[in-house]
Design a protein around this motif. Structure first.
Motif, short mmCIF file in Angstrom:
data_model
loop_
_atom_site.label_atom_id
_atom_site.label_comp_id
_atom_site.label_asym_id
_atom_site.label_seq_id
_atom_site.Cartn_x
_atom_site.Cartn_y
_atom_site.Cartn_z
N ILE A 38 -33.84 26.89 -8.35
CA ILE A 38 -34.21 27.11 -6.95
C ILE A 38 -33.62 28.41 -6.42
CG2 ILE A 38 -32.27 25.74 -6.08
CD1 ILE A 38 -34.02 24.92 -3.73
N ARG A 39 -32.50 28.84 -6.98
CA ARG A 39 -31.86 30.07 -6.51
C ARG A 39 -32.75 31.28 -6.75
NH1 ARG A 39 -25.50 31.52 -7.41
NH2 ARG A 39 -25.44 33.32 -6.00
N GLU A 40 -33.55 31.26 -7.81
CA GLU A 40 -34.42 32.40 -8.11
C GLU A 40 -35.46 32.60 -7.01
OE1 GLU A 40 -36.18 31.88 -11.90
OE2 GLU A 40 -34.33 31.21 -12.87
N TYR A 41 -35.87 31.52 -6.37
CA TYR A 41 -36.96 31.61 -5.40
C TYR A 41 -36.47 31.62 -3.94
CZ TYR A 41 -39.63 30.28 -9.52
OH TYR A 41 -40.16 30.23 -10.79
N MET A 42 -35.43 30.84 -3.65
CA MET A 42 -35.01 30.67 -2.26
C MET A 42 -33.66 31.31 -1.96
SD MET A 42 -37.72 29.03 -1.63
CE MET A 42 -37.47 28.74 0.11
N GLY A 43 -32.91 31.73 -2.97
CA GLY A 43 -31.59 32.31 -2.74
C GLY A 43 -30.51 31.27 -2.50
N LEU A 44 -30.89 30.01 -2.28
CA LEU A 44 -29.94 28.92 -2.06
C LEU A 44 -29.71 28.20 -3.39
CD1 LEU A 44 -31.56 27.56 1.21
CD2 LEU A 44 -29.46 28.90 1.04
N THR A 45 -28.48 27.72 -3.60
CA THR A 45 -28.15 27.10 -4.87
C THR A 45 -28.35 25.60 -4.82
OG1 THR A 45 -25.82 26.78 -4.28
CG2 THR A 45 -26.42 28.89 -5.27
N GLN A 46 -28.39 25.01 -6.00
CA GLN A 46 -28.53 23.57 -6.14
C GLN A 46 -27.37 22.85 -5.47
OE1 GLN A 46 -27.52 21.97 -10.04
NE2 GLN A 46 -29.43 20.82 -10.06
N VAL A 47 -26.15 23.36 -5.63
CA VAL A 47 -24.96 22.72 -5.06
C VAL A 47 -24.98 22.78 -3.53
CG1 VAL A 47 -22.44 22.83 -4.94
CG2 VAL A 47 -23.60 23.15 -7.13
N GLU A 48 -25.50 23.86 -2.97
CA GLU A 48 -25.54 24.01 -1.52
C GLU A 48 -26.49 23.01 -0.86
OE1 GLU A 48 -24.67 28.69 -0.57
OE2 GLU A 48 -26.61 28.17 -1.44
N LEU A 49 -27.54 22.59 -1.58
CA LEU A 49 -28.59 21.79 -0.96
C LEU A 49 -28.52 20.31 -1.28
CD1 LEU A 49 -31.64 24.18 -1.53
CD2 LEU A 49 -30.38 23.81 0.58
N MET A 50 -28.03 19.95 -2.46
CA MET A 50 -28.03 18.53 -2.86
C MET A 50 -27.21 17.69 -1.89
SD MET A 50 -27.88 18.39 -7.04
CE MET A 50 -27.39 16.68 -6.95
N GLY A 51 -27.80 16.58 -1.46
CA GLY A 51 -27.14 15.68 -0.54
C GLY A 51 -27.43 15.96 0.91
N HIS A 52 -27.98 17.13 1.21
CA HIS A 52 -28.34 17.46 2.59
C HIS A 52 -29.73 16.93 2.92
CE1 HIS A 52 -24.94 19.85 3.88
NE2 HIS A 52 -24.97 20.55 2.77
N PHE A 95 -49.11 19.28 0.21
CA PHE A 95 -49.02 19.88 1.55
C PHE A 95 -48.21 21.17 1.46
CE2 PHE A 95 -45.28 17.36 0.94
CZ PHE A 95 -44.26 17.98 1.63
N LEU A 96 -48.19 21.91 2.56
CA LEU A 96 -47.42 23.14 2.67
C LEU A 96 -46.27 22.94 3.64
CD1 LEU A 96 -50.23 25.87 2.94
CD2 LEU A 96 -49.09 25.05 0.89
N MET A 97 -45.14 23.55 3.35
CA MET A 97 -44.01 23.52 4.28
C MET A 97 -43.26 24.84 4.20
SD MET A 97 -41.05 21.17 2.52
CE MET A 97 -40.18 21.70 1.04
N ARG A 98 -42.55 25.17 5.27
CA ARG A 98 -41.73 26.38 5.31
C ARG A 98 -40.26 26.01 5.16
NH1 ARG A 98 -44.57 28.13 10.82
NH2 ARG A 98 -44.77 25.86 10.80
N MET A 99 -39.60 26.68 4.22
CA MET A 99 -38.20 26.38 3.92
C MET A 99 -37.38 27.66 4.08
SD MET A 99 -36.73 24.44 0.54
CE MET A 99 -35.07 23.77 0.53
N LYS A 100 -36.12 27.50 4.45
CA LYS A 100 -35.24 28.66 4.61
C LYS A 100 -35.07 29.39 3.29
CE LYS A 100 -32.57 27.07 8.60
NZ LYS A 100 -31.23 26.71 9.12
N CYS A 101 -35.11 30.72 3.37
CA CYS A 101 -34.99 31.56 2.18
C CYS A 101 -34.06 32.72 2.52
CB CYS A 101 -36.36 32.07 1.73
SG CYS A 101 -36.32 33.17 0.30
N THR A 102 -33.03 32.90 1.70
CA THR A 102 -32.05 33.96 1.95
C THR A 102 -32.36 35.22 1.16
OG1 THR A 102 -30.60 33.07 0.23
CG2 THR A 102 -30.24 32.30 2.49
N VAL A 103 -33.52 35.27 0.49
CA VAL A 103 -33.95 36.46 -0.23
C VAL A 103 -35.07 37.11 0.56
CG1 VAL A 103 -34.86 37.38 -2.39
CG2 VAL A 103 -33.31 35.43 -2.44
N THR A 104 -34.92 38.38 0.93
CA THR A 104 -35.94 39.08 1.69
C THR A 104 -37.05 39.55 0.77
OG1 THR A 104 -34.86 41.24 1.46
CG2 THR A 104 -34.15 39.84 3.30
#
Length: 381
Positions: free
Chosen positions: A148-162, A195-204
């Motif tokens: 997921i980090r390759e696409y969204m800039g966020l890591t697996q550890v940062e997101l799991m459980g949230h 479906f489509l959804m918008r997710m936060k991405c830290t890569v411009t």
């Protein structure tokens, strides 16, 4: 302060320190059990350790439920076969010997198989062009693939459980909630979701990485199905594959054409490839709506795509039938995005907001079907 009160205060402080030491040791032991690289464990704080532990326990419960159900099915089939034929005891003993031999082989080759499976998983994720996420019906992300980090800039550890709602656009929460509902869409287990959804991405778009507060939104196409754990604790999840929609596409020889449209999806430009595919000349399509070129039974597909385009800025139509000049239709899929026209340089005037238009790339997926059937007056020569 009396000596008795001082003694009690010292004993209370010692008890509190002992509790904190015991708690810290438990958390350290929990972090050592997490299937994470050793370099990441020192970076985890207490809430992160608890959050990841709960996520791994829930995904373990889900996987154990599938394994138990499969084992029961296999045992039931084996018992049925044994009851039907003679020599049940001999076959059972032979099966036990085979299982022991298989277990010995697995112990000897376990490490190699694990490496092979990890290599296959990486290959599948690269082919997928996206990442995998498992979400409970309450919206908790209990697993995400590491890429997921390759696409969204966020890591697996940062997101799991949230909660998934903490990282997605507020306007998409209702749609996400509907797709996580057990009764939404197709009822029962295995109901498909798309479906489509918008997710936060830290890569411009330029490839720079920003912090989470400055993160933008990236449109994801999510496809998945419900997974239900029926043994042990009840747990219902949705397994999604999320593919980021790209703003750039590679034209696939003569089976692809590009076009521009107004916001009501009328053609304002179309390249010459459309003539070889659909037999229309580009100038004939100017001012024509894409709905006029769509098969009547697929209008709902384009309508849904148009609504997603207007609300999220990008969309994928899904497969639909586009009418061919002279008769018949072809199966196609259109990727579209809302684009701003370049603003002319006017240094001494106020700059109005640039006009918007829709850029589309249409992929033709089949040959002409039912070429003698006219479904619209626009198909007539």
């Amino acid at each position: 302060m009396t000596p008795e009160r001082e003694r009690r205060r010292i004993m209370s402080c010692e008890a509190a320190r002992a509790r904190r030491r015991a708690e810290s040791q438990v958390l350290i032991d929990m972090s050592q059990l997490l299937p994470l690289p050793s370099s990441l464990r020192p970076q985890l704080d207490k809430p992160s350790i608890i959050r990841l532990t709960i996520s791994y326990l829930r995904i373990h419960t889900l996987l154990s439920g599938f394994a138990d159900r499969q084992r029961r099915d296999e045992e039931g089939e084996r018992e049925t076969r044994e009851r039907r034929g003679a020599g049940a005891r001999e076959r059972r003993e032979e099966g036990d010997r085979e299982r022991r031999d298989a277990g010995d082989r697995e112990l000897g080759e376990g490490r190699e198989e694990q490496k092979k499976e990890m290599g296959e998983t990486d290959l599948y994720l690269r082919i997928l062009g996206g990442f995998v996420v498992v979400v409970t019906t309450e919206g908790d992300m209990i697993y995400l693939s590491d890429n997921i980090r390759e696409y969204m800039g966020l890591t697996q550890v940062e997101l799991m459980g949230h909660s998934i709602y903490d990282f997605t656009h507020p306007c998409d929460h209702k749609e996400i909630r509907d797709n996580l509902d057990l009764t939404a869409g197709q009822s029962g287990c295995g109901g498909l979701r798309d479906f489509l959804m918008r997710m936060k991405c830290t890569v411009t778009h330029k490839g720079r990485t920003v912090n989470l507060r400055s993160a933008g939104w990236r449109v994801l196409q999510c496809r998945g199905c419900l997974k239900v754990c029926v043994s042990g604790p009840s747990l219902t999840c949705v397994l999604f594959t999320c593919q980021p929609l790209s703003l750039t596409h590679t034209l696939l020889h003569t089976h692809t054409f590009t076009s521009h449209h107004s916001m009501d999806m009328r053609f304002t430009y179309c390249d010459q490839r459309v003539t070889g595919l659909l037999s229309y000349r580009p100038e004939e399509l100017l001012g024509v709506s894409v709905y006029d070129l769509c098969h009547t039974l697929d209008l709902h597909t384009l309508t849904k795509s148009h609504l997603n385009l207007c609300s999220k800025g990008q969309s994928v139509s899904g497969v639909y039938r586009v009418l061919v000049r002279g008769g018949g239709y072809m199966w196609a899929e259109t990727h579209s995005a809302v684009v701003s026209k370049p603003r002319p340089s006017q240094p001494h005037q106020s700059k109005p907001s640039p006009p918007l238009f829709v850029a589309c790339v249409t992929y033709i997926l089949s040959g002409v079907e039912e070429p003698t059937q006219l479904l619209s007056l626009g198909q007539m020569n």
